[in-house]
Design a protein around this motif. Structure first.
Motif, PDB file in Angstrom:
ATOM      1  N   ASP A  74       0.874  -1.136  -0.088  1.00 53.17           N
ATOM      2  CA  ASP A  74      -0.051  -0.154  -0.043  1.00 53.17           C
ATOM      3  C   ASP A  74       0.987   1.219  -0.007  1.00 53.17           C
ATOM      4  O   ASP A  74       1.427   1.712   1.047  1.00 53.17           O
ATOM      5  CB  ASP A  74      -0.852  -0.085   1.212  1.00 53.17           C
ATOM      6  N   GLN A  75       1.005   1.880  -1.195  1.00 57.67           N
ATOM      7  CA  GLN A  75       2.175   2.884  -1.380  1.00 57.67           C
ATOM      8  C   GLN A  75       1.856   4.064  -0.498  1.00 57.67           C
ATOM      9  O   GLN A  75       2.488   4.977   0.159  1.00 57.67           O
ATOM     10  CB  GLN A  75       1.934   3.266  -2.707  1.00 57.67           C
ATOM     11  N   GLU A  76       0.370   4.391  -0.302  1.00 60.18           N
ATOM     12  CA  GLU A  76      -0.082   5.488   0.402  1.00 60.18           C
ATOM     13  C   GLU A  76       0.415   5.508   1.904  1.00 60.18           C
ATOM     14  O   GLU A  76       0.875   6.248   2.349  1.00 60.18           O
ATOM     15  CB  GLU A  76      -1.505   5.712   0.456  1.00 60.18           C
ATOM     16  N   VAL A  77       0.074   4.309   2.442  1.00 59.40           N
ATOM     17  CA  VAL A  77       0.451   4.220   4.038  1.00 59.40           C
ATOM     18  C   VAL A  77       1.814   4.211   4.069  1.00 59.40           C
ATOM     19  O   VAL A  77       2.451   4.721   4.884  1.00 59.40           O
ATOM     20  CB  VAL A  77      -0.271   2.617   4.416  1.00 59.40           C
ATOM     21  N   GLN A  78       2.747   3.471   3.165  1.00 61.67           N
ATOM     22  CA  GLN A  78       4.425   3.356   3.277  1.00 61.67           C
ATOM     23  C   GLN A  78       4.676   4.940   3.020  1.00 61.67           C
ATOM     24  O   GLN A  78       5.449   5.141   4.096  1.00 61.67           O
ATOM     25  CB  GLN A  78       4.618   2.606   2.144  1.00 61.67           C
ATOM     26  N   SER A  79       4.133   5.594   2.314  1.00 63.70           N
ATOM     27  CA  SER A  79       4.690   7.048   2.103  1.00 63.70           C
ATOM     28  C   SER A  79       4.165   7.847   3.201  1.00 63.70           C
ATOM     29  O   SER A  79       5.266   8.660   3.904  1.00 63.70           O
ATOM     30  CB  SER A  79       4.074   7.880   0.711  1.00 63.70           C
ATOM     31  N   TYR A  80       3.127   7.630   3.816  1.00 62.12           N
ATOM     32  CA  TYR A  80       2.458   8.302   5.225  1.00 62.12           C
ATOM     33  C   TYR A  80       3.540   8.192   6.417  1.00 62.12           C
ATOM     34  O   TYR A  80       3.997   8.896   7.217  1.00 62.12           O
ATOM     35  CB  TYR A  80       1.198   8.090   5.321  1.00 62.12           C
ATOM     36  N   VAL A  81       3.788   6.813   6.648  1.00 64.87           N
ATOM     37  CA  VAL A  81       4.597   6.385   7.661  1.00 64.87           C
ATOM     38  C   VAL A  81       6.126   7.065   7.467  1.00 64.87           C
ATOM     39  O   VAL A  81       6.859   7.332   8.482  1.00 64.87           O
ATOM     40  CB  VAL A  81       4.507   4.778   7.747  1.00 64.87           C
ATOM     41  N   ASN A  82       6.366   7.130   6.161  1.00 64.79           N
ATOM     42  CA  ASN A  82       7.806   7.217   5.963  1.00 64.79           C
ATOM     43  C   ASN A  82       7.801   9.038   6.326  1.00 64.79           C
ATOM     44  O   ASN A  82       8.995   9.403   6.948  1.00 64.79           O
ATOM     45  CB  ASN A  82       8.138   7.112   4.600  1.00 64.79           C
ATOM     46  N   LYS A  83       6.767   9.657   5.962  1.00 67.08           N
ATOM     47  CA  LYS A  83       6.991  11.123   6.253  1.00 67.08           C
ATOM     48  C   LYS A  83       6.846  11.605   7.575  1.00 67.08           C
ATOM     49  O   LYS A  83       7.743  12.212   8.224  1.00 67.08           O
ATOM     50  CB  LYS A  83       5.626  11.831   5.624  1.00 67.08           C
ATOM     51  N   VAL A  84       6.023  10.762   8.404  1.00 68.45           N
ATOM     52  CA  VAL A  84       6.001  11.029   9.755  1.00 68.45           C
ATOM     53  C   VAL A  84       7.491  10.572  10.521  1.00 68.45           C
ATOM     54  O   VAL A  84       7.884  11.306  11.255  1.00 68.45           O
ATOM     55  CB  VAL A  84       4.922  10.139  10.472  1.00 68.45           C
ATOM     56  N   GLY A  85       7.941   9.339  10.221  1.00 67.79           N
ATOM     57  CA  GLY A  85       9.220   9.000  10.701  1.00 67.79           C
ATOM     58  C   GLY A  85      10.140   9.853  10.461  1.00 67.79           C
ATOM     59  O   GLY A  85      11.182  10.234  11.089  1.00 67.79           O
ATOM     60  N   ARG A  86      10.448  10.462   9.074  1.00 65.41           N
ATOM     61  CA  ARG A  86      11.454  11.028   8.887  1.00 65.41           C
ATOM     62  C   ARG A  86      11.339  12.793   9.491  1.00 65.41           C
ATOM     63  O   ARG A  86      12.358  13.314   9.530  1.00 65.41           O
ATOM     64  CB  ARG A  86      11.390  11.389   7.291  1.00 65.41           C
ATOM     65  N   TRP A  87      10.154  13.049   9.510  1.00 64.46           N
ATOM     66  CA  TRP A  87       9.964  14.209  10.358  1.00 64.46           C
ATOM     67  C   TRP A  87      10.545  14.044  12.001  1.00 64.46           C
ATOM     68  O   TRP A  87      11.201  15.053  12.235  1.00 64.46           O
ATOM     69  CB  TRP A  87       8.282  14.827  10.141  1.00 64.46           C
ATOM     70  N   VAL A  88      10.202  13.155  12.417  1.00 61.21           N
ATOM     71  CA  VAL A  88      10.450  12.919  13.771  1.00 61.21           C
ATOM     72  C   VAL A  88      12.122  12.790  13.709  1.00 61.21           C
ATOM     73  O   VAL A  88      12.711  13.326  14.466  1.00 61.21           O
ATOM     74  CB  VAL A  88      10.020  11.647  14.488  1.00 61.21           C
ATOM     75  N   SER A  89      12.639  11.995  12.768  1.00 58.50           N
ATOM     76  CA  SER A  89      14.264  11.911  12.790  1.00 58.50           C
ATOM     77  C   SER A  89      14.735  13.060  12.505  1.00 58.50           C
ATOM     78  O   SER A  89      16.140  13.068  12.696  1.00 58.50           O
ATOM     79  CB  SER A  89      14.414  10.888  11.526  1.00 58.50           C
ATOM     80  N   MET A  90      14.198  14.042  11.810  1.00 62.23           N
ATOM     81  CA  MET A  90      14.932  15.544  11.482  1.00 62.23           C
ATOM     82  C   MET A  90      15.018  16.176  12.985  1.00 62.23           C
ATOM     83  O   MET A  90      15.957  16.905  12.871  1.00 62.23           O
ATOM     84  CB  MET A  90      14.214  16.275  10.800  1.00 62.23           C
ATOM     85  N   HIS A  91      14.553  15.682  13.945  1.00 65.63           N
ATOM     86  CA  HIS A  91      14.679  16.480  15.366  1.00 65.63           C
ATOM     87  C   HIS A  91      15.639  15.557  16.122  1.00 65.63           C
ATOM     88  O   HIS A  91      15.605  16.101  17.267  1.00 65.63           O
ATOM     89  CB  HIS A  91      13.195  16.690  15.969  1.00 65.63           C
ATOM     90  N   SER A  92      16.414  14.829  15.622  1.00 61.85           N
ATOM     91  CA  SER A  92      17.357  14.018  16.374  1.00 61.85           C
ATOM     92  C   SER A  92      18.620  14.351  16.138  1.00 61.85           C
ATOM     93  O   SER A  92      18.921  15.269  15.376  1.00 61.85           O
ATOM     94  CB  SER A  92      17.374  12.421  15.841  1.00 61.85           C
ATOM     95  N   GLU A  93      19.701  14.019  16.861  1.00 58.47           N
ATOM     96  CA  GLU A  93      21.187  14.214  16.626  1.00 58.47           C
ATOM     97  C   GLU A  93      21.667  13.784  15.181  1.00 58.47           C
ATOM     98  O   GLU A  93      22.982  14.123  15.077  1.00 58.47           O
ATOM     99  CB  GLU A  93      22.091  13.646  17.724  1.00 58.47           C
ATOM    100  N   ARG A  94      20.906  12.780  14.818  1.00 61.11           N
ATOM    101  CA  ARG A  94      21.444  12.395  13.395  1.00 61.11           C
ATOM    102  C   ARG A  94      20.535  12.435  12.329  1.00 61.11           C
ATOM    103  O   ARG A  94      20.036  11.521  11.667  1.00 61.11           O
ATOM    104  CB  ARG A  94      21.860  11.009  13.579  1.00 61.11           C
ATOM    105  N   PRO A  95      20.091  13.753  11.755  1.00 61.69           N
ATOM    106  CA  PRO A  95      19.104  14.063  10.894  1.00 61.69           C
ATOM    107  C   PRO A  95      19.450  13.549   9.552  1.00 61.69           C
ATOM    108  O   PRO A  95      18.724  13.224   8.437  1.00 61.69           O
ATOM    109  CB  PRO A  95      18.877  15.573  10.871  1.00 61.69           C
TER     110      PRO A  95
END
Length: 289
Positions: A74-95
């Motif tokens: 399901d490309q829509e779900v995969q893309s959505y989870v990726n966006k949320v995950g990458r947004w959170v990871s951007m606020h880490s020490e290793r963006p």
């Protein structure tokens, strides 16, 4: 090792978001570094590991793990989870790691991370969540395992290597079907079967709520997930691996209560983002009913 690496790239190519589009996500610039300082910094007490080696090893390990079940088609779900995950990871020490997030087509309740920034959540766990803040909390927990190099340190102990740099040397100099490198990947995969140290899981819970708050989410999303999992019958087969590889839910919630006792009140009105979460998961939710 080149074949499995290519397989991984092909598997993940359809779900990795090439641009971190975060339109509509609430940005929170409040500095809660003091909370993270109380937990500890990634560089403390860790032997430096070459990032290239870490990423390659993570690819090999997650390829093995994805052999258990396919990715959710399901490309829509995969893309959505990726966006949320990458947004959170951007606020880490290793963006700048090549963070990649994917949903495994499996109804067990679990999530895991591999070195280098690879995170997978099962469909079963995803469907147990109620909003985006809860998803951010779960992904924040897994991101924290990568930040603290928990699996790499466990692998160092399991392999008997004196330093993480030794792991890098094996991975980067590996040849096709290299025995030592294959043993290393196998040992890395086995860590997911027996689980990490309890303190590693507690630390990732604590860092996960901090990352969620940094990203602008209600940080109580992760505790809410743990509370909801408590309501599941302990004999449920889908929970077997989580119970085997993680501390008890009671212990995790108790430790989080201590971490969040002070300093998190200011975030209690941060958004949970329920409507967007429901829209993104509407299709797979209907298919499983």
């Amino acid at each position: 090792m080149r074949t499995s690496r290519l397989t991984f790239i092909l598997l993940m190519a359809s779900v990795i978001c090439s641009a971190c589009s975060t339109q509509g996500l609430v940005i929170n610039n409040i500095d809660i570094g003091k909370s993270l300082s109380a937990i500890g910094h990634t560089s403390d007490a860790l032997t430096e590991l070459d990032e290239t080696g870490e990423i390659i090893l993570g690819q090999e390990i997650v390829t093995n793990l994805l052999g258990v079940a396919p990715l959710l088609p399901d490309q829509e779900v995969q893309s959505y989870v990726n966006k949320v995950g990458r947004w959170v990871s951007m606020h880490s020490e290793r963006p700048n790691l090549p963070w990649s997030f994917a949903v495994m087509d499996d109804m067990s309740i679990n999530a895991f991370a591999a070195p280098g920034g690879y995170v997978v959540i099962t469909k079963g766990l995803l469907l147990r969540l109620n909003n985006e803040a809860e998803l951010a909390g779960v992904l924040g927990h897994e991101i924290s395992h990568v930040l603290r190099r928990h699996h790499l340190n466990a692998l160092k102990k399991a392999s008997g290597m004196s330093a993480l740099t030794d792991i890098t040397s094996v991975v980067l100099t590996a040849k096709e079907e290299d025995t030592q490198s294959l043993k290393l990947v196998t040992a890395g995969t086995e860590i997911y079967i027996r689980g990490l140290d309890k303190e590693d899981e507690f630390e990732s819970d604590a860092m996960g709520v901090v990352l969620a708050a940094r990203a602008g989410y209600d940080p109580y999303g992760l505790p809410a997930v743990l509370h909801s999992l408590q309501m599941i019958n302990p004999d449920d087969a889908g929970m077997a691996m989580m119970f085997k590889t993680h501390p008890s839910l009671d212990d995790r919630l108790s430790r989080l209560d201590g971490v969040m006792a002070r300093g998190f009140e200011q975030f209690d009105k941060s958004p949970a983002v329920e409507s967007r979460f429901n829209r993104a998961l509407a299709n797979i939710s209907s298919l499983t009913q």
